[in-house]
Enzyme design. Structure first.
Site, mmCIF file in Angstrom:
data_model
loop_
_atom_site.group_PDB
_atom_site.id
_atom_site.type_symbol
_atom_site.label_atom_id
_atom_site.label_comp_id
_atom_site.label_asym_id
_atom_site.label_seq_id
_atom_site.Cartn_x
_atom_site.Cartn_y
_atom_site.Cartn_z
ATOM 1 N N MET A 1 0.857 -1.173 0.000
ATOM 2 C CA MET A 1 0.000 0.000 0.000
ATOM 3 C C MET A 1 0.898 1.229 0.000
ATOM 4 O O MET A 1 1.705 1.410 0.908
ATOM 5 C CB MET A 1 -0.902 -0.030 1.239
ATOM 6 C CG MET A 1 -1.791 1.169 1.421
ATOM 7 S SD MET A 1 -3.105 0.894 2.651
ATOM 8 C CE MET A 1 -2.219 0.190 4.027
ATOM 9 N N TYR B 1 0.666 3.293 12.707
ATOM 10 C CA TYR B 1 0.425 3.074 11.279
ATOM 11 C C TYR B 1 -1.002 2.620 10.979
ATOM 12 O O TYR B 1 -1.769 2.303 11.873
ATOM 13 C CB TYR B 1 1.472 2.177 10.636
ATOM 14 C CG TYR B 1 1.675 0.758 11.095
ATOM 15 C CD1 TYR B 1 0.758 0.055 11.852
ATOM 16 C CD2 TYR B 1 2.839 0.096 10.704
ATOM 17 C CE1 TYR B 1 0.986 -1.254 12.217
ATOM 18 C CE2 TYR B 1 3.078 -1.218 11.064
ATOM 19 C CZ TYR B 1 2.142 -1.892 11.829
ATOM 20 O OH TYR B 1 2.382 -3.191 12.182
ATOM 21 N N GLU B 2 -1.346 2.685 9.695
ATOM 22 C CA GLU B 2 -2.710 2.451 9.182
ATOM 23 C C GLU B 2 -3.727 3.412 9.792
ATOM 24 O O GLU B 2 -4.869 3.051 10.056
ATOM 25 C CB GLU B 2 -3.142 0.991 9.408
ATOM 26 C CG GLU B 2 -2.169 -0.041 8.899
ATOM 27 C CD GLU B 2 -1.739 0.183 7.454
ATOM 28 O OE1 GLU B 2 -2.460 0.866 6.716
ATOM 29 O OE2 GLU B 2 -0.670 -0.326 7.083
ATOM 30 N N GLY B 3 -3.319 4.643 9.997
ATOM 31 C CA GLY B 3 -4.176 5.654 10.608
ATOM 32 C C GLY B 3 -3.929 5.693 12.101
ATOM 33 O O GLY B 3 -4.238 4.732 12.813
#
Length: 590
Positions: free
Chosen positions: A163, A438-440
């Site tokens: 991603m 991470y990932e928001g």
């Protein structure tokens, strides 16, 4: 680092009885996902995680990854071989379309499998985690021809996925993305740079499919002008095999606090004319497509919090039973430190938080299966979608926050040895620290919860959850093994969430209030919801005798209500206080 032993019995109970897997299997017509199959999958996954992955965790942390002058990343010894076993075992395709080579089993059955892999070796597990999210994004958004080109080998695990969102000037604010895509026939040419790309380059698989956010030349400004592209490391040929090398490579690797064996890359696209990419979904709709992957990743990052907590719990439990220091109350000779009440407090806290977090994570993933596959009317399907949407920020946020606490307590249980790298527990503490980021970040998860998942639907999803909690409390009152005063305390915590909800809905026009209280609202909601699942397990144990050796689940529910649930009082007090003192100082005074 001590041996990892997957708690398959606890996982099966949590999945089947707390998260509602058995009922979901019937509602969604997953005919093959029988209890016997679940047991077999968990048993084999436990062997793979314990034998192939866990022995590489410490050595991988010490060795790290290395980037050569020709832009190749070498992984630690044993990683490639373990990945080959993963592919040969069919683990990559558990939940994916059978027509493309998957096994068409529930997403939620893949979750305990992933937990084992991350508990055994979180740095290694990040590679399949991101690949599975990339498969989800392509499955939901790509054209049929692109699916046929990329998905069979991604589902088999032969190719991996990444991603690519973040750029030096665009972290959480993706409106600032500058990577460009220009049309060229049936494909596009991508130019730009991305940072913090996990497993962006490696030697474990023959190809890597990067999902890259970029802008078209005439794209509108802001997030409305972002498109999503699949950019393979090697361009597939007519037969779908890895062909010509694409114009993308890793420029450098980040030197990180933890997860040393996971390459975090600065990626360059288009230094020699532009990397060939394929549009995923519609032009200028890339962020919506990428959020398919982001939501998957948020659930599985929450699961990483469960996994690293389980590993830390096991290491602490082993140590406190072996380490002899002092004379515990009631003993007459030096005692294993597990007999000291304060050490017992720490281990019980670790155990309660880990088991509650597992229930929360598994429940979020079962809700996703319901929303995707259940043969229901529109209103009931919408109800399951609301539940999945509501639980996603709770899983990502709370499970990664408790991982900080559990791994820290594991260090404390080891005393001075915990601060020494050779014990292995310090690695878990370092590895876990990335999870709330991470990932928001968890601040973003909290804003998502309070804005999109609460204010936008006027609290409907939260009220539906509260109603289920009250029903469980009522059932608990009929169980002799459960203390009535503790059920009263649980119901009082439900009232606290309801009070917080009403204040938030009443202050929805105040943006500073919402931002100031969002994190405490997430922690209140998740602490209660996770405790509800422990109480639900205790009720099942008491009513159905599912645990023949005693009332361990009732004890854990009592402990959680006594020692974890009171945190809700503090969270509510902070919500009631609002933004005043948070925003009172000037910027310069901070």
């Amino acid at each position: 680092m001590s041996e990892y032993r997957a708690p398959t019995r606890e996982m099966a109970f949590t999945l089947r009885h707390l998260a509602g897997f058995d009922e979901m299997v019937k509602a969604c017509n997953f005919e093959d996902a029988s209890p016997d199959l679940v047991a077999a999958v968990l048993e084999e996954a436990a062997k793979f995680a314990g034998q192939a992955l866990a022995p590489l965790n410490s050595s991988g942390d010490q060795t790290g990854v290395h980037l050569t002058a020709d832009h190749r990343v070498h992984t630690p010894e044993g990683f490639r071989q373990a990945y080959r076993q993963y592919v040969e075992g069919g683990w990559a395709g558990l939940q994916f379309d059978a027509e493309l080579g998957g096994q068409a089993l529930p997403f939620s059955l893949a979750i305990p499998v992933q937990e084992m892999m991350h508990a055994a070796n979180m740095a290694w597990g990040l590679c399949p985690l991101l690949s599975q999210g990339a498969v989800e994004a392509l499955s939901d958004n790509a054209s049929d021809s692109l699916k046929q080109l990329l998905l069979p080998k991604m589902i088999s695990g032969e190719w991996t996925g990444t991603m690519n969102l973040t750029e030096p000037q665009a972290g959480s604010d993706l409106a600032n993305i500058r990577t460009q895509a220009r049309p060229e026939g049936d494909h596009y040419r991508i130019t730009g740079q991305k940072i913090f790309i996990t497993w962006g380059e490696h030697d474990m698989a023959e190809n890597i499919v990067h999902l890259v956010l970029a802008r078209l030349p005439d794209a509108p400004p802001g997030v409305k002008g972002i498109s999503l592209f699949a950019v393979p490391k090697f361009i597939p040929d007519a037969e779908g095999n890895s062909g010509e090398r694409n114009d993308c490579h890793a420029l450098s690797l980040e030197h990180k606090m933890g997860i040393h064996a996971s390459p975090t890359c600065v990626m360059s696209y288009g230094e020699n004319g532009g990397a060939l990419g394929y549009l995923v979904g519609e032009e200028n709709r890339g962020l919506a497509c990428m959020f398919t992957m982001m939501n998957n990743a948020r659930l599985t990052v929450g699961l990483q919090g469960v996994a690293v907590s389980e590993r830390a719990l096991q290491m602490a439990r082993d140590y406190v039973h072996e380490r002899v220091q002092g004379i515990a109350p009631g003993d007459s000779a030096p005692s294993p430190i597990v007999r000291h009440p304060d050490v017992r407090r720490m281990v019980m806290t670790m155990k309660a938080l880990t088991e509650a977090a597992r229930g929360l994570a598994y429940s979020g993933c079962v809700a996703v299966d319901y929303a995707r596959h259940a043969q229901l009317d529109d209103e009931r399907r919408a109800c399951y979608q609301r539940r999945a949407d509501l639980l996603t920020p709770l899983v990502k946020g709370w499970c990664t926050e408790i991982a900080q606490e559990v791994t820290s307590l594991a260090v404390q249980c080891h005393g001075g040895m915990g601060y020494i790298e050779e014990s292995g527990v310090a690695q878990l503490y370092r590895d876990a620290r990335i999870l709330p980021i991470y990932e928001g970040t968890n601040g973003i998860q909290a804003l998502d919860l309070i804005g999109r998942k609460t204010i936008r639907d006027e609290g409907q999803a939260v009220q539906e959850l509260i109603a289920e909690m009250r029903a469980t409390a009522q059932s608990a009152r009929g169980c002799d093994a459960l203390d009535t005063a503790r059920v009263d305390a649980f119901e009082a915590a439900i009232d606290q969430l309801d009070t917080a909800l009403q204040q938030i809905l009443g202050s929805s026009a105040n943006a500073q209030f919402a931002g100031a209280v969002a994190f405490n609202y997430l922690m209140l909601s998740a602490t209660l919801t996770a405790g509800w699942l422990l109480l639900k397990g205790a009720v099942l144990e008491a009513e159905d005798s599912l645990e023949p050796e005693g009332h361990a689940r009732c004890v854990m529910a009592h402990f959680y209500i006594d020692h974890i649930l009171p945190r809700c009082t503090g969270y509510l007090a902070s919500i009631r206080a609002g933004e005043d003192s948070i925003m009172a100082l000037s910027d310069d005074a901070l």
